[in-house]
Scaffold this active site. Structure first.
Site, PDB file in Angstrom:
ATOM      1  N   LYS A  43      39.434 -52.690 -36.289  1.00 56.57           N
ATOM      2  CA  LYS A  43      40.800 -52.319 -36.046  1.00 56.57           C
ATOM      3  C   LYS A  43      40.901 -51.108 -35.119  1.00 56.57           C
ATOM      4  O   LYS A  43      41.932 -50.847 -34.534  1.00 56.57           O
ATOM      5  CB  LYS A  43      41.477 -51.942 -37.380  1.00 56.57           C
ATOM      6  CG  LYS A  43      41.412 -52.988 -38.453  1.00 56.57           C
ATOM      7  CD  LYS A  43      42.004 -52.384 -39.758  1.00 56.57           C
ATOM      8  CE  LYS A  43      41.767 -53.319 -40.917  1.00 56.57           C
ATOM      9  NZ  LYS A  43      42.140 -52.696 -42.202  1.00 56.57           N
ATOM     10  N   GLY A  44      39.789 -50.362 -35.080  1.00 56.84           N
ATOM     11  CA  GLY A  44      39.827 -49.046 -34.437  1.00 56.84           C
ATOM     12  C   GLY A  44      40.291 -49.023 -32.999  1.00 56.84           C
ATOM     13  O   GLY A  44      40.850 -48.032 -32.534  1.00 56.84           O
ATOM     14  N   GLU A  99      36.176 -51.456 -26.890  1.00 58.86           N
ATOM     15  CA  GLU A  99      35.701 -50.818 -28.131  1.00 58.86           C
ATOM     16  C   GLU A  99      36.274 -49.416 -28.278  1.00 58.86           C
ATOM     17  O   GLU A  99      36.577 -48.764 -27.285  1.00 58.86           O
ATOM     18  CB  GLU A  99      34.164 -50.711 -28.100  1.00 58.86           C
ATOM     19  CG  GLU A  99      33.453 -51.902 -28.707  1.00 58.86           C
ATOM     20  CD  GLU A  99      33.489 -51.933 -30.236  1.00 58.86           C
ATOM     21  OE1 GLU A  99      34.289 -51.201 -30.851  1.00 58.86           O
ATOM     22  OE2 GLU A  99      32.704 -52.708 -30.808  1.00 58.86           O
ATOM     23  N   ASP A 100      36.389 -48.977 -29.513  1.00 58.57           N
ATOM     24  CA  ASP A 100      36.798 -47.589 -29.745  1.00 58.57           C
ATOM     25  C   ASP A 100      35.606 -46.656 -29.673  1.00 58.57           C
ATOM     26  O   ASP A 100      35.655 -45.613 -29.043  1.00 58.57           O
ATOM     27  CB  ASP A 100      37.517 -47.459 -31.102  1.00 58.57           C
ATOM     28  CG  ASP A 100      36.739 -48.087 -32.250  1.00 58.57           C
ATOM     29  OD1 ASP A 100      35.712 -48.746 -32.001  1.00 58.57           O
ATOM     30  OD2 ASP A 100      37.155 -47.924 -33.410  1.00 58.57           O
ATOM     31  N   ASP A 103      28.251 -46.521 -31.637  1.00 58.95           N
ATOM     32  CA  ASP A 103      27.419 -45.665 -32.479  1.00 58.95           C
ATOM     33  C   ASP A 103      25.972 -46.147 -32.291  1.00 58.95           C
ATOM     34  O   ASP A 103      25.368 -45.906 -31.255  1.00 58.95           O
ATOM     35  CB  ASP A 103      27.937 -45.873 -33.914  1.00 58.95           C
ATOM     36  CG  ASP A 103      27.623 -44.722 -34.827  1.00 58.95           C
ATOM     37  OD1 ASP A 103      26.472 -44.660 -35.264  1.00 58.95           O
ATOM     38  OD2 ASP A 103      28.512 -43.906 -35.118  1.00 58.95           O
ATOM     39  N   LYS A 131      28.504 -42.270 -28.899  1.00 58.71           N
ATOM     40  CA  LYS A 131      27.626 -41.249 -29.492  1.00 58.71           C
ATOM     41  C   LYS A 131      26.205 -41.579 -29.070  1.00 58.71           C
ATOM     42  O   LYS A 131      25.490 -42.290 -29.791  1.00 58.71           O
ATOM     43  CB  LYS A 131      27.708 -41.305 -31.027  1.00 58.71           C
ATOM     44  CG  LYS A 131      28.983 -40.777 -31.636  1.00 58.71           C
ATOM     45  CD  LYS A 131      28.894 -40.873 -33.156  1.00 58.71           C
ATOM     46  CE  LYS A 131      30.165 -40.464 -33.836  1.00 58.71           C
ATOM     47  NZ  LYS A 131      30.155 -40.781 -35.285  1.00 58.71           N
ATOM     48  N   PHE A 152      31.443 -37.132 -37.331  1.00 61.26           N
ATOM     49  CA  PHE A 152      32.362 -38.188 -37.751  1.00 61.26           C
ATOM     50  C   PHE A 152      33.761 -37.846 -37.259  1.00 61.26           C
ATOM     51  O   PHE A 152      34.310 -36.811 -37.617  1.00 61.26           O
ATOM     52  CB  PHE A 152      32.354 -38.356 -39.272  1.00 61.26           C
ATOM     53  CG  PHE A 152      33.090 -39.593 -39.694  1.00 61.26           C
ATOM     54  CD1 PHE A 152      32.469 -40.829 -39.676  1.00 61.26           C
ATOM     55  CD2 PHE A 152      34.425 -39.527 -40.072  1.00 61.26           C
ATOM     56  CE1 PHE A 152      33.155 -41.971 -40.034  1.00 61.26           C
ATOM     57  CE2 PHE A 152      35.124 -40.672 -40.428  1.00 61.26           C
ATOM     58  CZ  PHE A 152      34.486 -41.892 -40.407  1.00 61.26           C
ATOM     59  N   VAL A 153      34.303 -38.716 -36.422  1.00 63.52           N
ATOM     60  CA  VAL A 153      35.595 -38.425 -35.812  1.00 63.52           C
ATOM     61  C   VAL A 153      36.682 -39.370 -36.315  1.00 63.52           C
ATOM     62  O   VAL A 153      36.399 -40.499 -36.728  1.00 63.52           O
ATOM     63  CB  VAL A 153      35.514 -38.506 -34.265  1.00 63.52           C
ATOM     64  CG1 VAL A 153      34.686 -37.356 -33.724  1.00 63.52           C
ATOM     65  CG2 VAL A 153      34.963 -39.839 -33.792  1.00 63.52           C
ATOM     66  N   ASP A 159      39.434 -44.261 -38.208  1.00 63.41           N
ATOM     67  CA  ASP A 159      39.880 -43.931 -39.558  1.00 63.41           C
ATOM     68  C   ASP A 159      38.796 -43.307 -40.414  1.00 63.41           C
ATOM     69  O   ASP A 159      37.601 -43.392 -40.111  1.00 63.41           O
ATOM     70  CB  ASP A 159      40.362 -45.203 -40.272  1.00 63.41           C
ATOM     71  CG  ASP A 159      39.182 -46.083 -40.713  1.00 63.41           C
ATOM     72  OD1 ASP A 159      38.317 -46.378 -39.866  1.00 63.41           O
ATOM     73  OD2 ASP A 159      39.112 -46.437 -41.903  1.00 63.41           O
TER      74      ASP A 159
HETATM   75  C1  7HP Z   1      32.416 -45.676 -36.649  1.00 68.25           C
HETATM   76  C2  7HP Z   1      33.288 -44.637 -36.835  1.00 68.25           C
HETATM   77  N1  7HP Z   1      34.536 -44.577 -37.346  1.00 68.25           N
HETATM   78  C3  7HP Z   1      35.129 -43.395 -37.387  1.00 68.25           C
HETATM   79  N2  7HP Z   1      34.543 -42.260 -36.957  1.00 68.25           N
HETATM   80  C4  7HP Z   1      33.314 -42.277 -36.444  1.00 68.25           C
HETATM   81  O1  7HP Z   1      32.748 -41.158 -36.026  1.00 68.25           O
HETATM   82  C5  7HP Z   1      32.635 -43.501 -36.366  1.00 68.25           C
HETATM   83  N3  7HP Z   1      31.413 -43.897 -35.895  1.00 68.25           N
HETATM   84  N4  7HP Z   1      31.306 -45.199 -36.082  1.00 68.25           N
END
Ligand code: 7HP
Length: 187
Positions: A43-44, A99-100, A103, A131, A152-153, A159
Site C-alpha cells: 500500500k505504501g 515503489e515506495d 530495503d 536504503k 525505520f521511516v 506506515d
Molecule cells: C519497509 C518499510 N516500511 C516503513 N518504513 C521503513 O523504513 C521500511 N522499510 N521497509
C-alpha cells in the site's frame, strides 16, 4: 497527536515535491512517444504514485499489485504471495514499477522476475526511497528519489502498524512509539 510521535523529519514535504517533479520530468522524457503502464505496489506507494502521475506529461495507465510475505522465510528466499494481481496482461507494454522503498530488494526482485516472465516490451523501476545499506539482492533500479540511512521511516505512504501514512513528509519515529521501555519514566 501523531506529529508528536516524530523524532526527526528526514525529508520535508517541499523536498519530496521538488524531487518528484524532477523524477516525473525524467520519466516523461524516457517514455516520450510511448504510453507506459505504472504499477504501484500496495500500500505504501500510493501517495508517491498519486503525486508522480499528476506531474507526468506522457499519457499512461495505472494498475496495482498487492503482495504479502510468507513470514520469516521471505527474508532469505524473497518468495512472496500475490494478494492482488494486475487487472490486465502486460505483454508488449512498457511497464514501470512504482515503489515506495527498497530495503533488502528481495520482494522487488521477485516481483520484477514475475512481471518479466509476462513479456512486457520493457520493465523499469522507480522508487521514492532506497536504503542501500540493507540491500541483499542487486535489483536494477532506474530512478531513485532519495537514498536514506538504515532508519525505520514513516509518512508519505509509509506506515508503522498502518498509521502515519497520511503525513506529508518522511520522518523517523521516536523509539518509545515501538519500544515502551524507552518512554518517559513515571514518578
Ligand atoms: C519497509 C518499510 N516500511 C516503513 N518504513 C521503513 O523504513 C521500511 N522499510 N521497509
Amino acid at each position: 497527536m501523531e506529529q508528536n510521535d516524530i523524532a526527526q523529519i528526514l525529508i520535508t514535504e517541499e523536498e519530496l515535491q521538488a524531487r518528484i517533479k524532477e523524477l516525473a520530468a525524467e520519466i516523461s522524457q524516457a517514455y516520450a512517444g510511448k504510453e507506459p503502464l505504472l504499477v504501484s505496489v500496495l500500500k505504501g506507494s500510493i501517495v508517491f504514485m498519486a503525486d508522480l502521475i499528476r506531474q507526468l506529461t506522457v499519457p499512461h495507465a495505472i494498475d496495482f499489485m498487492a503482495t504479502s510475505s510468507y513470514g520469516a522465510a521471505t527474508e532469505t528466499s524473497g518468495v512472496v504471495r500475490i494478494l492482488k494481481d494486475l487487472d490486465e496482461p502486460i505483454e508488449g507494454l512498457d511497464v514501470l514499477i512504482v515503489e515506495d522503498i527498497i530495503d533488502s530488494g528481495n520482494t522487488l526482485d521477485y516481483l520484477r522476475n514475475l512481471l518479466l516472465a509476462r513479456n512486457p516490451a520493457s520493465l523499469r523501476i522507480v522508487t521514492l526511497l532506497s536504503k542501500p545499506s540493507r540491500r541483499e539482492v542487486d535489483v536494477p533500479v532506474d530512478w531513485v528519489g532519495f537514498e536514506i540511512p538504515n532508519k525505520f521511516v514513516i509518512g508519505y505512504g509509509l506506515d508503522y502498524g498502518e498509521r502515519y501514512r497520511n503525513l506529508p513528509f518522511i520522518g523517523v519515529l521516536k523509539s518509545e512509539v515501538y519500544n515502551p521501555d524507552d518512554g518517559p519514566v513515571e514518578t
